[in-house]
Design a protein around this motif. Structure first.
Motif, PDB file in Angstrom:
ATOM      1  N   ASN A  61      47.824  46.508  40.899  1.00 31.59           N
ATOM      2  CA  ASN A  61      47.358  47.883  40.657  1.00 31.59           C
ATOM      3  C   ASN A  61      47.836  48.831  41.747  1.00 31.59           C
ATOM      4  O   ASN A  61      48.296  49.938  41.456  1.00 31.59           O
ATOM      5  N   LEU A  79      49.889  33.335  27.795  1.00 26.47           N
ATOM      6  CA  LEU A  79      49.995  34.771  28.073  1.00 26.47           C
ATOM      7  C   LEU A  79      48.928  35.585  27.353  1.00 26.47           C
ATOM      8  O   LEU A  79      48.592  36.685  27.791  1.00 26.47           O
ATOM      9  N   ASP A  80      48.366  35.047  26.271  1.00 23.88           N
ATOM     10  CA  ASP A  80      47.303  35.748  25.554  1.00 23.88           C
ATOM     11  C   ASP A  80      46.007  35.789  26.359  1.00 23.88           C
ATOM     12  O   ASP A  80      45.144  36.634  26.120  1.00 23.88           O
ATOM     13  N   ASP A  81      45.848  34.875  27.318  1.00 21.62           N
ATOM     14  CA  ASP A  81      44.639  34.823  28.146  1.00 21.62           C
ATOM     15  C   ASP A  81      44.685  35.764  29.343  1.00 21.62           C
ATOM     16  O   ASP A  81      43.671  36.002  29.989  1.00 21.62           O
ATOM     17  N   PRO A  83      44.828  39.150  31.530  1.00 22.24           N
ATOM     18  CA  PRO A  83      44.378  40.531  31.344  1.00 22.24           C
ATOM     19  C   PRO A  83      45.555  41.491  31.138  1.00 22.24           C
ATOM     20  O   PRO A  83      46.631  41.294  31.703  1.00 22.24           O
ATOM     21  N   ASP A  84      45.346  42.513  30.320  1.00 25.22           N
ATOM     22  CA  ASP A  84      46.404  43.482  30.014  1.00 25.22           C
ATOM     23  C   ASP A  84      46.860  44.269  31.233  1.00 25.22           C
ATOM     24  O   ASP A  84      47.950  44.823  31.242  1.00 25.22           O
ATOM     25  N   GLU A  85      46.041  44.351  32.277  1.00 28.77           N
ATOM     26  CA  GLU A  85      46.363  45.152  33.457  1.00 28.77           C
ATOM     27  C   GLU A  85      47.451  44.544  34.327  1.00 28.77           C
ATOM     28  O   GLU A  85      47.934  45.186  35.250  1.00 28.77           O
ATOM     29  N   VAL A  87      51.158  42.188  34.432  1.00 30.47           N
ATOM     30  CA  VAL A  87      52.298  41.754  33.621  1.00 30.47           C
ATOM     31  C   VAL A  87      52.700  40.344  34.026  1.00 30.47           C
ATOM     32  O   VAL A  87      53.039  40.093  35.184  1.00 30.47           O
ATOM     33  N   GLU A 102      60.605  49.551  32.600  1.00 29.07           N
ATOM     34  CA  GLU A 102      59.666  50.397  33.335  1.00 29.07           C
ATOM     35  C   GLU A 102      60.401  51.458  34.144  1.00 29.07           C
ATOM     36  O   GLU A 102      59.922  52.587  34.261  1.00 29.07           O
TER      37      GLU A 102
END
Length: 110
Positions: A61, A79-81, A83-85, A87, A102
């Motif tokens: 972050n 990768l589904d586990d 957190p979206d925050e 990468v 990016e």
């Protein structure tokens, strides 16, 4: 911890220490990397879980708030586990692709 710098990207490879020790080392050396995109390569570790990935969340972050990319490479986690925050990708090539995308987004003002 091995550090390989190419252009404006630093690849940090973890070999032996625990994830917590690695995060502490990166925090201590952060001024050295703060202007680079960072790839954390954890592919050499035998086991990794979501809690290990979350250890990098504050660092990720902070780095992203400074308009730099922060990508973790691990092929030993679902990768589904994650957190979206943060990468996480399975290969170094995908990490470079994410950074390239990016950088284009930043250039376009997103």
């Amino acid at each position: 911890m091995l550090i390989d710098k190419t252009g404006n990207t630093s690849i940090i490879t973890q070999e032996k220490a625990t994830i917590i020790e690695l995060v502490k080392k990166i925090h201590a050396l952060y001024p050295k990397f703060k202007n680079d995109n960072i790839i954390i390569c954890l592919t050499s570790l035998n086991k990794i879980n979501v809690e290990d990935i979350v250890e990098f969340l504050q660092l990720s972050n902070t780095h992203r708030n400074n308009k730099q990319s922060f990508v973790i490479v691990s092929n030993k986690i679902d990768l589904d586990d994650v957190p979206d925050e943060i990468v996480v990708v399975p290969t170094i090539q995908e990490a470079h692709d994410i950074i390239e995308m990016e950088e284009m987004e930043r250039d376009l003002g997103f």
